[in-house]
Scaffold this motif. Sequence first.
Motif, PDB file in Angstrom:
ATOM      1  N   TRP A 180     -15.886  -7.374  52.228  1.00 52.38           N
ATOM      2  CA  TRP A 180     -15.858  -7.496  53.481  1.00 52.38           C
ATOM      3  C   TRP A 180     -13.817  -7.099  54.033  1.00 52.38           C
ATOM      4  O   TRP A 180     -13.535  -6.873  54.754  1.00 52.38           O
ATOM      5  CB  TRP A 180     -16.536  -9.146  54.788  1.00 52.38           C
ATOM      6  N   ARG A 181     -13.281  -8.225  53.555  1.00 49.47           N
ATOM      7  CA  ARG A 181     -11.499  -9.045  53.632  1.00 49.47           C
ATOM      8  C   ARG A 181     -11.106  -7.901  52.987  1.00 49.47           C
ATOM      9  O   ARG A 181     -10.125  -6.554  53.477  1.00 49.47           O
ATOM     10  CB  ARG A 181     -11.098  -9.824  52.955  1.00 49.47           C
ATOM     11  N   VAL A 182     -11.322  -6.884  52.338  1.00 50.07           N
ATOM     12  CA  VAL A 182     -10.538  -6.143  51.471  1.00 50.07           C
ATOM     13  C   VAL A 182     -11.124  -4.607  52.097  1.00 50.07           C
ATOM     14  O   VAL A 182     -10.196  -3.846  52.086  1.00 50.07           O
ATOM     15  CB  VAL A 182     -11.303  -5.709  50.032  1.00 50.07           C
ATOM     16  N   MET A 183     -12.117  -4.917  52.158  1.00 51.45           N
ATOM     17  CA  MET A 183     -12.366  -3.321  53.230  1.00 51.45           C
ATOM     18  C   MET A 183     -11.910  -3.257  54.478  1.00 51.45           C
ATOM     19  O   MET A 183     -11.952  -1.796  54.994  1.00 51.45           O
ATOM     20  CB  MET A 183     -13.860  -3.665  53.426  1.00 51.45           C
ATOM     21  N   TRP A 184     -11.468  -4.362  54.797  1.00 52.66           N
ATOM     22  CA  TRP A 184     -10.894  -4.743  56.663  1.00 52.66           C
ATOM     23  C   TRP A 184      -9.384  -3.499  56.285  1.00 52.66           C
ATOM     24  O   TRP A 184      -9.381  -3.252  56.756  1.00 52.66           O
ATOM     25  CB  TRP A 184     -11.084  -5.935  57.103  1.00 52.66           C
TER      26      TRP A 184
ATOM     27  N   THR B 102      -9.676   0.627  43.020  1.00 48.39           N
ATOM     28  CA  THR B 102      -9.911  -1.383  43.417  1.00 48.39           C
ATOM     29  C   THR B 102      -8.632  -1.811  42.971  1.00 48.39           C
ATOM     30  O   THR B 102      -8.772  -3.038  42.636  1.00 48.39           O
ATOM     31  CB  THR B 102     -11.282  -1.208  44.262  1.00 48.39           C
ATOM     32  N   VAL B 103     -10.444  -2.089  41.811  1.00 46.88           N
ATOM     33  CA  VAL B 103      -9.778  -2.278  39.926  1.00 46.88           C
ATOM     34  C   VAL B 103      -8.279  -2.096  39.644  1.00 46.88           C
ATOM     35  O   VAL B 103      -8.175  -3.027  39.648  1.00 46.88           O
ATOM     36  CB  VAL B 103     -10.499  -2.110  39.200  1.00 46.88           C
ATOM     37  N   ARG B 104      -7.878  -0.688  40.004  1.00 47.15           N
ATOM     38  CA  ARG B 104      -6.086  -1.017  39.247  1.00 47.15           C
ATOM     39  C   ARG B 104      -5.210  -1.375  40.382  1.00 47.15           C
ATOM     40  O   ARG B 104      -4.626  -2.383  39.642  1.00 47.15           O
ATOM     41  CB  ARG B 104      -5.960   0.742  39.690  1.00 47.15           C
ATOM     42  N   GLU B 105      -5.689  -1.541  41.624  1.00 46.26           N
ATOM     43  CA  GLU B 105      -4.560  -2.277  42.592  1.00 46.26           C
ATOM     44  C   GLU B 105      -5.301  -4.042  42.738  1.00 46.26           C
ATOM     45  O   GLU B 105      -4.128  -4.812  42.055  1.00 46.26           O
ATOM     46  CB  GLU B 105      -5.110  -2.246  43.805  1.00 46.26           C
TER      47      GLU B 105
ATOM     48  N   PRO C 152     -17.148   0.945  37.332  1.00 49.14           N
ATOM     49  CA  PRO C 152     -15.571  -0.182  37.561  1.00 49.14           C
ATOM     50  C   PRO C 152     -16.062  -1.525  36.958  1.00 49.14           C
ATOM     51  O   PRO C 152     -15.322  -2.009  37.022  1.00 49.14           O
ATOM     52  CB  PRO C 152     -15.307   0.698  39.145  1.00 49.14           C
ATOM     53  N   ALA C 153     -16.617  -2.225  38.095  1.00 50.29           N
ATOM     54  CA  ALA C 153     -16.769  -3.035  37.705  1.00 50.29           C
ATOM     55  C   ALA C 153     -17.313  -4.030  36.397  1.00 50.29           C
ATOM     56  O   ALA C 153     -16.992  -4.257  36.217  1.00 50.29           O
ATOM     57  CB  ALA C 153     -18.459  -3.663  38.451  1.00 50.29           C
ATOM     58  N   ARG C 154     -17.771  -3.345  35.261  1.00 50.48           N
ATOM     59  CA  ARG C 154     -18.110  -3.755  34.260  1.00 50.48           C
ATOM     60  C   ARG C 154     -16.581  -3.700  33.665  1.00 50.48           C
ATOM     61  O   ARG C 154     -16.048  -4.511  32.972  1.00 50.48           O
ATOM     62  CB  ARG C 154     -18.865  -2.888  32.926  1.00 50.48           C
ATOM     63  N   LYS C 155     -15.291  -2.239  34.170  1.00 51.52           N
ATOM     64  CA  LYS C 155     -14.290  -2.539  33.643  1.00 51.52           C
ATOM     65  C   LYS C 155     -13.586  -3.660  34.094  1.00 51.52           C
ATOM     66  O   LYS C 155     -12.661  -4.033  33.382  1.00 51.52           O
ATOM     67  CB  LYS C 155     -13.871  -1.118  33.949  1.00 51.52           C
ATOM     68  N   ALA C 156     -13.735  -3.689  35.018  1.00 53.00           N
ATOM     69  CA  ALA C 156     -13.222  -5.242  35.929  1.00 53.00           C
ATOM     70  C   ALA C 156     -13.201  -6.649  35.024  1.00 53.00           C
ATOM     71  O   ALA C 156     -12.234  -7.457  34.533  1.00 53.00           O
ATOM     72  CB  ALA C 156     -13.181  -5.721  36.985  1.00 53.00           C
TER      73      ALA C 156
ATOM     74  N   ALA D  49      -4.489  -9.081  32.775  1.00 50.71           N
ATOM     75  CA  ALA D  49      -4.629  -9.092  33.733  1.00 50.71           C
ATOM     76  C   ALA D  49      -3.998  -9.408  34.676  1.00 50.71           C
ATOM     77  O   ALA D  49      -2.792  -9.141  35.490  1.00 50.71           O
ATOM     78  CB  ALA D  49      -5.984  -9.024  34.433  1.00 50.71           C
ATOM     79  N   LEU D  50      -2.905 -11.143  34.437  1.00 53.74           N
ATOM     80  CA  LEU D  50      -2.339 -11.521  35.373  1.00 53.74           C
ATOM     81  C   LEU D  50      -0.789 -10.920  35.166  1.00 53.74           C
ATOM     82  O   LEU D  50       0.001 -11.166  35.748  1.00 53.74           O
ATOM     83  CB  LEU D  50      -2.403 -12.897  34.805  1.00 53.74           C
ATOM     84  N   THR D  51      -0.290 -10.446  34.071  1.00 52.98           N
ATOM     85  CA  THR D  51       1.286 -10.026  33.836  1.00 52.98           C
ATOM     86  C   THR D  51       1.281  -8.556  34.268  1.00 52.98           C
ATOM     87  O   THR D  51       1.976  -7.885  33.985  1.00 52.98           O
ATOM     88  CB  THR D  51       1.253  -9.376  32.162  1.00 52.98           C
ATOM     89  N   SER D  52      -0.268  -8.093  35.341  1.00 52.58           N
ATOM     90  CA  SER D  52       0.271  -7.122  35.649  1.00 52.58           C
ATOM     91  C   SER D  52       1.028  -6.428  37.024  1.00 52.58           C
ATOM     92  O   SER D  52       0.681  -7.840  37.158  1.00 52.58           O
ATOM     93  CB  SER D  52      -2.007  -6.089  35.524  1.00 52.58           C
ATOM     94  N   GLU D  53       1.546  -5.480  37.402  1.00 55.15           N
ATOM     95  CA  GLU D  53       2.234  -5.335  37.942  1.00 55.15           C
ATOM     96  C   GLU D  53       1.208  -5.062  39.269  1.00 55.15           C
ATOM     97  O   GLU D  53       0.418  -3.908  39.139  1.00 55.15           O
ATOM     98  CB  GLU D  53       3.176  -4.816  38.038  1.00 55.15           C
TER      99      GLU D  53
END
Length: 656
Positions: free
Chosen positions: A273-277, A557-560, A640-644, A652-656
Amino acid sequence: MHTPLIDLRQIRKAYGGDDSPLVEVLRGIDLSIHAGEFVAIVGASGSGKSTLMNILGCLDRPTSGEYLFAGENVAQLDSDELAWLRREAFGFVFQGYHLIPSGSAQENVEMPAIYAGTPAAERHARAHALLERLGLGTRTGNRPHQLSGGQQQRVSIARALMNGGHIILADEPTGALDSHSGAEVMSLLDELADQGHVVILITHDREVAQRAKRIIEIRDGLIISDSAEHACAPPAANPGALQAVDLRQRLSNGSSQTGAWKGELLDAVQAAWRVMWINRFRTALTLLGIVIGVASVVVMLAVGEGSKRQVMAQMGAFGSNIIYLSGSAPNPRTPEGIITLDDVAELSTLPQVERIMPVNGSTAGVRFGNADHSSYVGGNDTNFPQIFNWPVIQGSYFTQADEDSAAAVAVIGTKVRDKLLKDVADPIGQYILIENVPFQILGVLAEKGASSGDSDSDNRIAVPYSAASTRLFGSRNPQYVVIAAKDARKVKDAEQAIEQAMLRRHHGKKDFELTNNAAMIQAEARTQGTLSLMLGAIAAISLLVGGIGVMNIMLMTVRERTREIGIRMATGARQRDILRQFLTEALMLSVVGGIAGIGLALLVGGVLLLSGVAIAFQALAVIGAFACALVTGVIFGFMPARKAARLDPVTALTSE
């Protein structure tokens, strides 16, 4: 001899290979760390210290060598067991804080406990106590951007301690802080070490490293010095330190825990909900496809159902128990059979027949004053109002006396009145000419409407059967016969009885035909049902488009939020937790879109209803459209969820 908590044996880590050059980052690391130690790993940038920290924290696996944690070989643990180990034994403090931007300080601290299955009340109390202890009691509701760098680092320390934080892995914890904030963070780490926590500090600053009790220097992937080599024995275990035997037992028992799914689901819903808002404009554009799809399906099916009910009601108004008998030719070379009044008389005695009425009628020219009109004129008896359930709304129907005397009287339909006598206030008693024969109007029939096609039941005039036969059409035999079956549920039985009686009277020759309203109504219902399904199928294409929109937004969203995924994994999230998180977000999009679509459908339906369009909403259609929206969201959100869920924690931690 105490079993080390951490025991690395000839650990090597290489990247690349195949089509890219092989780069060896760690080249045979041997390292043992016991309970209660405060260790600093020092090295220049590129020396391999961060890679070593990732392997120590079970975020990454070595290329070769053995990593024993509390005597257990980490290589033999599956992904869920590694996730359990990360949330149970380790607490990470990163140089960049790595807090989730959309969550408050309290929510960031609580995250490891959510994946550990800690009850909500206990989780809230512990997170608040930790923030209070670190001087952030008044900042629990603040988001990371509302906190200073030092405050954000203290939040990350509180998060590291949430599940106990037996081993604190601090990667350059003062690197992004001013000297005052850095000193505060180091004092906290000193305090944690004194309380029995294992603190492993990764730094390039030798002054910071001096705060540790043991300093290990790494260069080019090798340990070149270790101050513990000059010590006679490992430090005595602090009474508050976690013992290896204790953790070994908990590891064997705890990795099977599933956590509190309700807490995880609630967290997933809140995060979604936070992400959507936060991204509400983008969310609104994504929802548009689902909203239009659901609204289209609901409205199209409602219009189709409304039309079907309207037609069926109009047809059913003539009675679903009505059977029509008319003459027909047995084959093209023989004349059409004739139904006689004697046939009618005999059929009236059948127990399956409630009422029977001969009809002698045809389309005829009708005139009133200077107005001409063409209408169906039917000679009927006094059973007409009962058989057709067709009352007179003005005046009266003709009587049996009128029938017996072949009186020139008529009862007209509403369309005949509107066409010929629209300027006459009271049509009762007026005379009209039917085929130049004057008939006096006795009454006006109630409005029926069109039963099917272009046929309009209200364009009808009912006159006595005897008058139609003698004054208009010159034939005593009926054009057709209308029969009302006694039981509407047994129309087929009545048809069979009538057929048998007619075959006897006509010497076995089937020169007649039987039809019934029930069959017509069912055929019309099937036609309208097929039309409704076709309209619904066309509208469902919008849902497909909406689903593609969900997939696109989820991939974005997964990319961001790749770093957020890494943070969640570092705090103990399993692959299924990440999968649930992003599937929940896709589902939330579909739920909101489905509800908005139903609201839009009801609004459009109300407008159509006020415009006179026949519309009938069905609960099943509304629920079905909403369910389709949910299924669409899950199907298109799964990839997308499975990709995440399959992202590598370190990447993932070192991504920008």
